[in-house]
Scaffold this motif. Structure first.
Motif, mmCIF file in Angstrom:
data_model
loop_
_atom_site.group_PDB
_atom_site.id
_atom_site.type_symbol
_atom_site.label_atom_id
_atom_site.label_comp_id
_atom_site.label_asym_id
_atom_site.label_seq_id
_atom_site.Cartn_x
_atom_site.Cartn_y
_atom_site.Cartn_z
ATOM 1 N N LEU A 427 0.974 -1.177 0.008
ATOM 2 C CA LEU A 427 0.041 0.050 -0.074
ATOM 3 C C LEU A 427 0.820 1.237 0.035
ATOM 4 O O LEU A 427 0.438 2.268 -0.682
ATOM 5 C CB LEU A 427 -0.860 -0.033 1.364
ATOM 6 C CG LEU A 427 -1.931 -1.174 1.235
ATOM 7 C CD1 LEU A 427 -2.480 -1.246 2.529
ATOM 8 C CD2 LEU A 427 -2.985 -1.071 0.019
ATOM 9 N N THR A 428 2.070 1.348 0.791
ATOM 10 C CA THR A 428 2.751 2.428 0.864
ATOM 11 C C THR A 428 3.863 2.488 -0.485
ATOM 12 O O THR A 428 4.289 3.560 -0.661
ATOM 13 C CB THR A 428 3.651 2.463 1.939
ATOM 14 O OG1 THR A 428 2.844 2.367 3.110
ATOM 15 C CG2 THR A 428 4.561 3.681 2.272
ATOM 16 N N VAL A 429 4.030 1.283 -1.013
ATOM 17 C CA VAL A 429 5.085 1.481 -2.116
ATOM 18 C C VAL A 429 4.812 0.954 -3.491
ATOM 19 O O VAL A 429 4.536 1.784 -4.519
ATOM 20 C CB VAL A 429 6.602 0.639 -1.606
ATOM 21 C CG1 VAL A 429 7.399 0.683 -2.744
ATOM 22 C CG2 VAL A 429 6.857 1.206 -0.099
ATOM 23 N N TYR A 430 4.370 -0.470 -3.492
ATOM 24 C CA TYR A 430 3.986 -1.162 -4.835
ATOM 25 C C TYR A 430 2.921 -0.344 -5.425
ATOM 26 O O TYR A 430 3.343 -0.198 -6.679
ATOM 27 C CB TYR A 430 3.543 -2.446 -4.427
ATOM 28 C CG TYR A 430 3.176 -3.247 -5.804
ATOM 29 C CD1 TYR A 430 4.121 -3.626 -6.795
ATOM 30 C CD2 TYR A 430 1.809 -3.520 -6.110
ATOM 31 C CE1 TYR A 430 3.704 -4.169 -7.797
ATOM 32 C CE2 TYR A 430 1.368 -4.091 -7.130
ATOM 33 C CZ TYR A 430 2.662 -4.406 -8.035
ATOM 34 O OH TYR A 430 1.972 -4.941 -9.331
ATOM 35 N N PHE A 431 1.903 0.034 -5.148
ATOM 36 C CA PHE A 431 0.747 0.361 -5.759
ATOM 37 C C PHE A 431 0.942 1.790 -6.352
ATOM 38 O O PHE A 431 0.804 2.259 -7.511
ATOM 39 C CB PHE A 431 -0.604 0.287 -5.020
ATOM 40 C CG PHE A 431 -1.142 -1.240 -5.115
ATOM 41 C CD1 PHE A 431 -1.492 -1.460 -6.515
ATOM 42 C CD2 PHE A 431 -1.329 -1.750 -3.890
ATOM 43 C CE1 PHE A 431 -1.999 -3.206 -6.505
ATOM 44 C CE2 PHE A 431 -2.162 -3.111 -4.171
ATOM 45 C CZ PHE A 431 -2.258 -3.662 -5.461
ATOM 46 N N PRO A 432 1.504 2.699 -5.311
ATOM 47 C CA PRO A 432 1.690 4.099 -5.574
ATOM 48 C C PRO A 432 2.726 4.223 -6.736
ATOM 49 O O PRO A 432 2.748 4.858 -7.599
ATOM 50 C CB PRO A 432 2.225 4.860 -4.371
ATOM 51 C CG PRO A 432 1.670 4.096 -3.266
ATOM 52 C CD PRO A 432 1.429 2.704 -3.878
ATOM 53 N N VAL A 433 3.869 3.259 -6.755
ATOM 54 C CA VAL A 433 4.868 3.369 -7.743
ATOM 55 C C VAL A 433 4.557 2.760 -9.004
ATOM 56 O O VAL A 433 4.608 3.561 -10.089
ATOM 57 C CB VAL A 433 5.900 2.536 -7.248
ATOM 58 C CG1 VAL A 433 6.868 2.176 -8.548
ATOM 59 C CG2 VAL A 433 6.876 3.123 -6.310
ATOM 60 N N GLU A 434 3.715 1.786 -8.944
ATOM 61 C CA GLU A 434 3.184 1.297 -10.358
ATOM 62 C C GLU A 434 2.143 2.163 -10.771
ATOM 63 O O GLU A 434 1.867 2.238 -12.286
ATOM 64 C CB GLU A 434 2.238 -0.242 -10.038
ATOM 65 C CG GLU A 434 3.437 -1.137 -9.700
ATOM 66 C CD GLU A 434 4.558 -1.421 -10.935
ATOM 67 O OE1 GLU A 434 3.998 -1.697 -11.976
ATOM 68 O OE2 GLU A 434 5.783 -1.359 -10.654
ATOM 69 N N MET A 435 1.329 2.868 -10.214
ATOM 70 C CA MET A 435 0.464 3.891 -10.739
ATOM 71 C C MET A 435 1.058 5.086 -11.202
ATOM 72 O O MET A 435 0.578 5.544 -12.463
ATOM 73 C CB MET A 435 -0.717 4.247 -9.774
ATOM 74 C CG MET A 435 -1.864 3.369 -9.272
ATOM 75 S SD MET A 435 -3.212 3.898 -8.221
ATOM 76 C CE MET A 435 -2.314 3.935 -6.765
ATOM 77 N N TYR A 436 2.060 5.482 -10.698
ATOM 78 C CA TYR A 436 2.980 6.571 -10.943
ATOM 79 C C TYR A 436 3.696 6.160 -12.580
ATOM 80 O O TYR A 436 3.512 7.004 -13.593
ATOM 81 C CB TYR A 436 4.133 6.870 -10.151
ATOM 82 C CG TYR A 436 4.936 8.048 -10.527
ATOM 83 C CD1 TYR A 436 4.566 9.399 -10.561
ATOM 84 C CD2 TYR A 436 6.099 7.671 -11.109
ATOM 85 C CE1 TYR A 436 5.419 10.342 -10.934
ATOM 86 C CE2 TYR A 436 7.188 8.509 -11.433
ATOM 87 C CZ TYR A 436 6.731 10.004 -11.284
ATOM 88 O OH TYR A 436 7.699 10.929 -11.768
ATOM 89 N N ILE A 437 4.250 4.818 -12.503
ATOM 90 C CA ILE A 437 4.713 4.421 -13.836
ATOM 91 C C ILE A 437 3.680 4.505 -15.060
ATOM 92 O O ILE A 437 3.943 4.890 -15.985
ATOM 93 C CB ILE A 437 5.119 3.108 -13.713
ATOM 94 C CG1 ILE A 437 6.712 3.142 -12.666
ATOM 95 C CG2 ILE A 437 5.488 2.392 -15.042
ATOM 96 C CD1 ILE A 437 7.140 1.899 -12.289
ATOM 97 N N VAL A 438 2.219 4.131 -14.693
ATOM 98 C CA VAL A 438 1.312 3.947 -15.585
ATOM 99 C C VAL A 438 0.920 5.701 -16.132
ATOM 100 O O VAL A 438 0.683 5.829 -17.011
ATOM 101 C CB VAL A 438 -0.020 3.327 -15.199
ATOM 102 C CG1 VAL A 438 -1.065 3.537 -16.007
ATOM 103 C CG2 VAL A 438 0.428 1.872 -15.051
ATOM 104 N N GLN A 439 0.629 6.516 -14.994
ATOM 105 C CA GLN A 439 0.461 7.743 -15.385
ATOM 106 C C GLN A 439 1.159 8.459 -16.042
ATOM 107 O O GLN A 439 0.920 9.017 -17.195
ATOM 108 C CB GLN A 439 0.106 8.564 -13.831
ATOM 109 C CG GLN A 439 -1.154 8.381 -13.376
ATOM 110 C CD GLN A 439 -1.229 9.394 -12.023
ATOM 111 O OE1 GLN A 439 -0.351 9.801 -11.667
ATOM 112 N NE2 GLN A 439 -2.540 9.550 -11.855
ATOM 113 N N LYS A 440 2.661 8.396 -15.730
ATOM 114 C CA LYS A 440 3.651 9.286 -16.653
ATOM 115 C C LYS A 440 4.004 8.390 -17.867
ATOM 116 O O LYS A 440 5.093 9.097 -18.412
ATOM 117 C CB LYS A 440 4.864 9.454 -15.563
ATOM 118 C CG LYS A 440 4.317 10.188 -14.243
ATOM 119 C CD LYS A 440 3.640 11.595 -14.636
ATOM 120 C CE LYS A 440 3.239 12.248 -13.310
ATOM 121 N NZ LYS A 440 2.709 13.482 -13.766
ATOM 122 N N LYS A 441 3.739 7.407 -17.939
ATOM 123 C CA LYS A 441 3.993 6.501 -19.081
ATOM 124 C C LYS A 441 5.547 6.056 -19.182
ATOM 125 O O LYS A 441 6.173 6.487 -20.350
ATOM 126 C CB LYS A 441 3.541 7.214 -20.425
ATOM 127 C CG LYS A 441 2.070 7.126 -20.492
ATOM 128 C CD LYS A 441 1.565 7.749 -21.842
ATOM 129 C CE LYS A 441 0.118 7.580 -22.213
ATOM 130 N NZ LYS A 441 -0.756 8.215 -21.029
#
Length: 488
Positions: A427-441
């Motif tokens: 919740l603190t690392v994996y999902f925020p990082v993966e969503m950031y990667i998707v958002q910023k392509k």
């Protein structure tokens, strides 16, 4: 003329739909936001209060013990590292509140909504997020019930020691204190929603500063009294504990520190109380910076001075491990502040879980009077309280179940470490990082992508180690514990 239940439901649906369309066309109004919901009034300060209430919780009390396992070099470094990771990933997560434009994009009301929007409805990731988040929230309720009972017992024991001059061992059972805390939570759990908790969060935040300051002051006083700084560079030595115990304790300490910084699992829900403009993400960036900075300073001071006071014998719960017997009245104030703070923290963490269950039950049974009807109860000088029978029954059952489990497993340090481990990586690392990667392509194998994956994998390894250490601690405790009978 009385409308049918279907007619009422359809009428309400069309009214809500029309209001929502109108709000999007007008960009909001004085009474409603752009999504047709009542105007949000949260600010940087109310968001900061919610975060501080969630973060400066019972976890601060175990930091001296955690540093004792790691030593003067690794202990403070790990605390700084966890605060930096929490701040960075919280910024990434706050950018996921809206999909698309940060001012006018679609709102994601919960962590699961953000996962759904950013991963294109990936059912597995949404379900995994929900499972981890809500199990962790349930676990926090258990952990806070245990912590509150420990502080209530500490008040009773402190007074007992004072009266007997230290001759009476003052044994007592924790069950009655857990039940008392549960009764209080049954009452407060009837607060309908997160946005109505602002006053309780402010009170709880003040209480957290109160007991943290007292703990810090007592630690400083103890160092001055001892005329030396306790502890060592590498922490508790092998010999004092076995080699395997040293390993388990080190890993458990990582979990305790992670638990002390954990609040990402409710960040989106806090952000949903914030008004705009400016964009909610800008407000949350400021609130996150203020909150993490303040808590890091308090954590470092409380943890380090606690370790300096007691060295390798630092208690698992600084104020209640009875390193400090006097002044007993100051201990009573500190422990009372902890209990009041935990009342607020319990609600801040549990409200998202309450809302999740109630929303899904309302969707499943849209025509149920028991589930959807609200009974207005007049309150002199205030707006009528809206009593919902399903909310009353379900939240009461939740509190009762969490209280009974707390009575079965009253191990504060081990439960705290396990909760920190379970919630930290996903919740603190994996999902925020993966969503950031998707958002910023961000392209695969680019320098930034590799750095983010290194962060991901490193935190996963820490989580696995911390969970293993905490489970080992619980197993050891269970060997000597008798459910509902153990006295302290």
């Amino acid at each position: 003329m009385v409308e049918s239940k279907d007619g009422v439901a359809n009428k309400y649906h069309h009214q809500t739909f029309n209001v929502s369309i109108e709000m999007h066309q007008q960009g909001g109004s004085k009474c409603f936001d752009d999504d047709g919901r009542p105007k949000r009034n949260g600010t940087v300060w109310t968001a900061s209060a919610h975060i501080i209430t969630a973060v400066i919780g019972s976890g601060v009390l175990s930091l001296a013990w955690a540093i004792a396992q790691l030593g003067w070099i690794a202990g403070p470094l790990v605390m700084v590292l966890f605060s930096a990771i929490t701040y960075y990933t919280s910024i990434l997560l706050s950018d996921c509140y809206r999909t698309g434009d940060p001012l006018t994009g679609k709102r994601n009301y919960t962590y699961m909504d953000a996962i759904h929007s950013n991963f294109g409805g990936n059912a597995f990731k949404v379900k995994m997020c929900g499972l981890v988040q809500y199990i962790n929230l349930f676990g926090v309720a258990i952990g806070y019930t245990i912590a509150a009972s420990i502080s209530m017992m500490a008040i009773e024991r402190s007074n007992c020691f004072h009266k007997s001059g230290g001759k009476d061992p003052c044994h007592m059972n924790s069950n009655v204190y857990m039940i008392s805390f549960g009764i209080v939570q049954i009452i407060f759990s009837q607060i309908p929603g997160f946005d109505q908790l602002w006053w309780l969060s402010i009170v709880a935040a003040v209480m957290s500063f109160t007991y943290s300051t007292i703990g810090l002051g007592l630690g400083v006083g103890k160092v001055i009294e001892n005329r030396r700084v306790g502890g060592s560079l590498t922490g508790i030595t092998v010999g004092t504990v076995t080699q395997i115990d040293k390993v388990w304790r080190t890993m458990q300490a990582l979990g305790d520190i992670a638990f002390a910084y954990s609040y990402s699992l409710i960040l989106i829900e806090i952000q949903d109380t914030v008004k705009s403009p400016p964009s909610e993400s800008k407000t949350m960036r400021k609130a996150t910076f203020i909150s993490v900075s303040v808590t890091s300073i308090f954590y470092m001071l409380c943890g380090c001075f606690g370790y300096a006071s007691f060295g390798d014998s630092s208690p698992g719960n600084l104020l209640t491990g009875f390193g400090f017997y006097n002044p007993f009245w100051l201990l009573d104030i500190a422990n009372s502040a902890i209990v009041i703070h935990l009342v607020g923290s319990y609600q801040v963490y549990c409200q998202p879980l309450f809302a999740f269950v109630e929303k899904h039950v309302a969707r499943r049974f849209p025509n149920s009077v028991f589930v959807n009807k609200e009974i207005e109860i007049p309150l002199p000088g205030y707006q009528p309280y809206k009593l919902n029978l399903f909310r009353l029954v379900w939240r009461t059952i939740f509190v009762v179940v969490s209280t009974v489990i707390s009575m079965l497993l009253p191990f504060f340090n081990d439960i705290g470490g396990l909760l920190g481990a379970l919630g930290f990586w996903p919740l603190t690392v994996y999902f925020p990082v993966e969503m950031y990667i998707v958002q910023k392509k961000i392209p695969k194998w680019s320098t930034k992508w590799i750095c983010l994956q290194i962060l991901n994998i490193s935190c996963l390894l820490i989580t696995i180690g911390a969970a293993a250490g905490s489970i080992a601690g619980i197993v050891i405790d269970l060997q000597t514990y008798k459910p509902f009978k153990t006295n302290y």
